[in-house]
Design an enzyme around this catalytic site. Sequence first.
Site, PDB file in Angstrom:
ATOM      1  N   TYR A 182       0.845  -1.204   0.000  1.00 58.44           N
ATOM      2  CA  TYR A 182       0.000   0.000   0.000  1.00 58.44           C
ATOM      3  C   TYR A 182       0.877   1.249   0.000  1.00 58.44           C
ATOM      4  O   TYR A 182       0.749   2.115  -0.865  1.00 58.44           O
ATOM      5  CB  TYR A 182      -0.901  -0.029   1.233  1.00 58.44           C
ATOM      6  CG  TYR A 182      -1.891   1.098   1.330  1.00 58.44           C
ATOM      7  CD1 TYR A 182      -3.025   1.140   0.519  1.00 58.44           C
ATOM      8  CD2 TYR A 182      -1.715   2.129   2.248  1.00 58.44           C
ATOM      9  CE1 TYR A 182      -3.955   2.178   0.625  1.00 58.44           C
ATOM     10  CE2 TYR A 182      -2.640   3.164   2.364  1.00 58.44           C
ATOM     11  CZ  TYR A 182      -3.760   3.185   1.554  1.00 58.44           C
ATOM     12  OH  TYR A 182      -4.674   4.207   1.671  1.00 58.44           O
ATOM     13  N   LYS A 200       1.370   3.677  -3.188  1.00 54.01           N
ATOM     14  CA  LYS A 200       0.905   5.073  -3.174  1.00 54.01           C
ATOM     15  C   LYS A 200       2.060   6.037  -3.423  1.00 54.01           C
ATOM     16  O   LYS A 200       1.875   7.103  -4.023  1.00 54.01           O
ATOM     17  CB  LYS A 200       0.234   5.389  -1.834  1.00 54.01           C
ATOM     18  CG  LYS A 200      -1.105   4.682  -1.619  1.00 54.01           C
ATOM     19  CD  LYS A 200      -2.224   5.361  -2.401  1.00 54.01           C
ATOM     20  CE  LYS A 200      -3.581   4.801  -2.020  1.00 54.01           C
ATOM     21  NZ  LYS A 200      -4.681   5.432  -2.749  1.00 54.01           N
TER      22      LYS A 200
END
Length: 311
Positions: free
Chosen positions: A144, A148
């Site tokens: 994650y 990102k």
Amino acid sequence: MKKILVTGGAGFLGSHLCERLLNEGNEVVCLDNYFTGQKTNVVHLLDNPYFELIRHDVTMPFFIEVDEIYNLACPASPVHYQYNPIKTVKTSVLGAVNMLGLAKRIKAKILQASTSEVYGDPQIHPQTESYWGHVNPIGERACYDEGKRAAETLFVNYHRQNNVRIKIIRIFNTYGPKMHPNDGRVVSNFIVQALQGKDITVYGDGSQSRSFCYYSDLLDGMMRLMNTGDDFTGPVNVGNPNEFTILELAEKVIRLTGSSSKIVWKPLPSDDPTQRQPDISLAKSKLGWEPKVELEEGLIKTIEFFKTIVK
Ligand code: NAD
Ligand code: UDP
């Protein structure tokens, strides 16, 4: 009337955003693969002739003519983004490539829903946008966090290389009605547990902190960012700077629900950040934004929502 694409539009934040954009007189196309989102979040919008719902996975190219793109597609809860970490990286990275390619081709403005997770387990407190972060690239949250971070890199490079008009918002822990009861994030977990009279699961000793933002404040900031001049790209922190320990949150939820639930202690997940608090000076000066809803008020509204769906 602007035509606006919202990826991840059937999720918690995306569905509220679709509703807000429609209410402001825009035409909205909602795109989602329903991994963590659900049709029920937007079913009430389907009668609106200016709303369109499309099942699509952002890892695959997508073509449409729109004026603006809000790129929210990505599972946000650690439980769900760690379920298939390779897919999570692909969603952030290929999703960004596909949406930026689209924005470039059709000359649309595009906003990326980035995250406070780009700061990892931060060593400076509160976190300012100039902080580069402290992320374990091979840890369980990396799919994650690094996904990102790579998406932010893609955004700034499409801007520099191809003049794509970009906006990057770094969202800090946001909660509210329409979170899925099995979302797995802390606010929904604690409220659902309290309403069901089940044990409240505090991970670690509960001394780790988060700063919780109510969804309506967050969306105000996000839409203000989209509407700033092209010279302001962000990244900009948007969140509520009022910081609480997870134990304090558990106690608040028990008190506000009047629950007889007991706190139980569970192991702390690896790489769980010890502290998190946004410095929102930039949002204040560039967006004229600051949050209005404090934690107890937001929790009360969220508890009312969960009472209608939790048995
Ligand atoms: P959510 O899980 O409710 O929403 C994410 C949506 O994206 C879901 O509807 C899901 O089905 C969809 N999605 C996932 N993968 C997809 C794919 N490959 N193709 C198409 N759709 C896909 O989470 P949320 O809290 O609404 O988060 C929305 C966005 O904001 C996410 O990008 C998240 O990373 C970001 N964000 C949220 C928070 C927060 O606290 N809520 C904090 C930081 C960042
Ligand atoms: N947490 C917890 N109990 C739960 C869910 C989460 O104690 O049932 C803790 C988690 O370990 C973290 C914090 O609450 O320290 C916030 O977790 P969440 O998954 O909501 O978001 P994060 O900010 O970690 O991505």
